[in-house]
Design an enzyme around this catalytic site. Structure first.
Site, short mmCIF file in Angstrom:
data_model
loop_
_atom_site.label_atom_id
_atom_site.label_comp_id
_atom_site.label_asym_id
_atom_site.label_seq_id
_atom_site.Cartn_x
_atom_site.Cartn_y
_atom_site.Cartn_z
N GLU A 24 -84.83 10.22 -17.35
CA GLU A 24 -83.94 9.15 -17.34
C GLU A 24 -83.37 8.64 -16.05
OE1 GLU A 24 -80.67 9.84 -20.22
OE2 GLU A 24 -79.85 7.88 -20.13
N ASN B 198 -79.33 6.90 -22.77
CA ASN B 198 -78.01 5.93 -22.94
C ASN B 198 -78.39 4.74 -21.70
OD1 ASN B 198 -77.11 7.45 -24.89
ND2 ASN B 198 -75.54 8.34 -23.64
N ASN C 100 -82.06 3.35 -28.02
CA ASN C 100 -81.79 4.72 -28.12
C ASN C 100 -80.30 4.79 -28.89
OD1 ASN C 100 -82.11 7.41 -26.63
ND2 ASN C 100 -79.81 6.79 -25.94
N GLU C 101 -80.17 5.89 -29.65
CA GLU C 101 -78.90 6.23 -30.07
C GLU C 101 -77.90 5.21 -30.67
OE1 GLU C 101 -77.11 9.40 -27.76
OE2 GLU C 101 -78.61 10.87 -28.27
N TYR D 230 -79.05 18.63 -29.15
CA TYR D 230 -78.56 19.65 -28.05
C TYR D 230 -77.51 20.51 -28.73
CZ TYR D 230 -80.08 15.53 -25.20
OH TYR D 230 -80.80 14.56 -24.52
N GLU E 112 -85.24 13.82 -27.94
CA GLU E 112 -84.60 14.57 -27.09
C GLU E 112 -84.16 15.93 -27.60
OE1 GLU E 112 -81.06 12.45 -25.35
OE2 GLU E 112 -82.18 10.30 -25.44
N GLN F 245 -83.94 17.28 -20.19
CA GLN F 245 -84.66 16.37 -19.54
C GLN F 245 -85.62 17.25 -18.49
OE1 GLN F 245 -82.64 12.97 -17.71
NE2 GLN F 245 -81.52 12.56 -19.56
#
Ligand code: AHR
Length: 511
Positions: A32, A77, A177-178, A249, A297, A354
């Protein structure tokens, strides 16, 4: 090492207990534009190891050793405010912009074409995300045209003018994304996003019918949107997407190590609950189509240590969430990899988040060294050894009572078999903090096998050990004594707090 007696455990594997075929894209990574993921991570012109294009050769070499199969880019993000056009064409003409997601300065020195070049050198398949936060179907379709259309149109010719004659042929694309998250630039309701995803997918597929599309799932299992979001979004875009994304996460709260070590159980539940949701939508539609999961992710992330984007001040490439991972984190990552393997019938793509510096498997210093974090090792073992089909292991052994999770098996096991060469790989985490597991692995149904290697990464009394620039090898796997098989049974002592990758081959195989 341990005060307790070893506990007996038993694992039964059978070549016909098959979960599914492993898509090699299960072992992906994520790059990212965030912190030092790109700048001084994979890209640093002026670094002693830099290639002519400015890629860090030391990081490239470690990436190849890590062995990811795909790399998702450019966010995260970040993508929700990104203008892809800023990052192509002559570098000197590219604008510097404010990245609102991470309150950083984006210079755009690195963009799409640099990423594609880097991914070819790293031997990973590029996987791109489009901005559905502040942009829409037209910009997404334009990006597919620029990236994948051979020639003759304005944007394909622009790519050729930029020096890339052949189309990049990017196959997998994320639709934003999200998008359910309030922290997302341009967040949407499920209705808004579902419609937008459907129309964007339609346009992107009109440009290139061969692409595969990932719609955003809810951002994590603890979101109020969890599962309901997936169901509502898919009511709009079920027919035009291939995957739904999933993110997770995990971290250690209040020094509760047993609970942290059991985090993989939550990943199992998340996958199984969303699979049920996807199938529920299919059932409501009387559809024979299966929408699968892109777990694009996942990782350990000590979020409690991060003050959030509001603490940032529009610096270029700031040090952001550069968590240092210890042996405990490596064991948790091992269990998360095992969970992905055990669910490979529905999880087709997954990306550890990542790659470098930003909660990275690799760390690098500007102008300085690059090194492997503890979590690098289980990933590298699995990416190299997990081939063919995933097997469903039967595991009998001790359990540990974990606050909020109930009884959790101390041994976390995944296994694979490559039908091409008959090799078997076994991945075992012993979550027990003090007991080795005397483990009998019944492989009698496979015909004669011999054990080729047993890689072990163990706490050996210090679960807080971590690699640093000064001591980059403090956490390294070792070749344990290769266990012998007797009557089709392998006997292996699995140390407390350890990760183990064991590889077996048919007895006739030379190596
Ligand atoms: O990986 C860090 C961030 O975590 C990503 O940008 C975002 O998608 C997630 O919330």
């Amino acid at each position: 090492m341990t005060g307790s007696q070893p506990s007996p455990a038993r694992v039964v594997l059978h070549p016909q207990f098959v979960v599914g075929t492993i898509d090699r894209r299960l072992f992906g990574t994520f790059v990212e534009h965030m912190g030092r993921g790109v700048y001084t991570g994979i890209f640093e012109p002026g670094h002693p190891s830099a290639t002519a294009a400015g890629f860090r050769a030391d990081v490239l070499e470690l990436t190849r050793e890590l062995g990811p199969t795909v790399a998702r880019y450019p966010g995260g993000n970040f993508v929700s405010g990104y203008r892809w056009e800023d990052g192509v064409g002559p570098a000197a003409e590219r604008p510097a912009r404010l990245d609102l997601a991470w309150r950083s300065l984006e210079t755009n020195e690195f963009g799409l074409n640099e990423f594609i070049e880097w991914s070819r050198l790293a031997d990973v398949e590029p996987m791109l995300a489009v901005n559905l936060g502040t942009r829409g179907p037209q910009e997404a379709a334009d990006l597919v045209e620029y990236t994948n259309h051979p020639s003759g149109s304005r944007l394909s010719e622009l790519r050729r003018d930029h020096g890339y004659d052949a189309p990049h042929a990017v196959r997998v694309w994320c639709l934003g994304n999200e998008m359910d998250a309030e922290w997302q630039v341009g967040a949407k309701t499920a209705q808004e996003y579902g419609r937008l995803a459907a129309e964007t997918a339609k346009l992107m597929r009109l440009v290139d019918p061969d692409i595969e599309l990932v719609a955003c799932g809810s951002s994590m299992r603890s979101m109020p949107t969890f599962a309901q979001w997936e169901a509502e979004v898919l009511e709009h875009c079920f027919d035009v997407v291939d995957y739904i994304s999933m993110h997770a996460y995990v971290e250690e709260y209040d020094g509760d190590l047993p609970r942290f070590l059991a985090s993989g159980v939550l990943m199992d539940r998340q996958i199984e609950q969303i699979t049920a949701t996807l199938d529920h939508v299919a059932a409501r539609r009387r559809s024979d189509k299966t929408v699968d999961i892109a777990f694009d992710e996942w990782n350990v992330w000590f979020q409690e240590d991060f003050a959030g984007p509001q603490s940032l001040t529009f610096e270029h490439a700031p040090r952001l969430i550069e968590d240092t991972f210890d042996v405990a984190a490596a064991l948790v990552v091992g269990t998360m990899l095992n969970s992905l393997i055990r669910h490979c019938d529905r999880v087709r793509i997954a990306c550890q988040a990542q790659l470098v510096n930003v909660i990275g498997a690799i760390r690098s210093e500007p102008g300085g060294p690059a090194w492997r974090q503890s979590i690098f090792h289980p990933f590298a073992h699995v990416a190299r050894c997990a081939r063919g089909v995933a097997l469903r292991p039967i595991v009998e052994g001790p359990v540990v009572e974990v606050d909020g999770l109930g009884e959790v098996p101390t041994l976390d096991v995944a296994a694979t078999r490559d039908p091409d060469d008959g090799s078997v790989a076994l991945f075992v985490v012993n979550r027990s903090v003090d007991s080795a597991a005397d483990t009998d692995v019944d492989l009698s149904a496979f015909g004669p096998l011999r054990c080729l290697e047993h890689l072990e990464l163990a706490a050996d009394g210090d679960v807080r050990r971590a690699n640093t620039a000064q001591d980059p090898e403090a956490v390294s796997p070792r070749q344990a004594a290769v266990p012998a098989l007797h009557g089709g049974h392998l006997h292996v002592t699995v140390k407390p707090l350890s990760w183990n990758a064991i590889r077996l081959v048919p007895i006739s195989t030379k190596e």
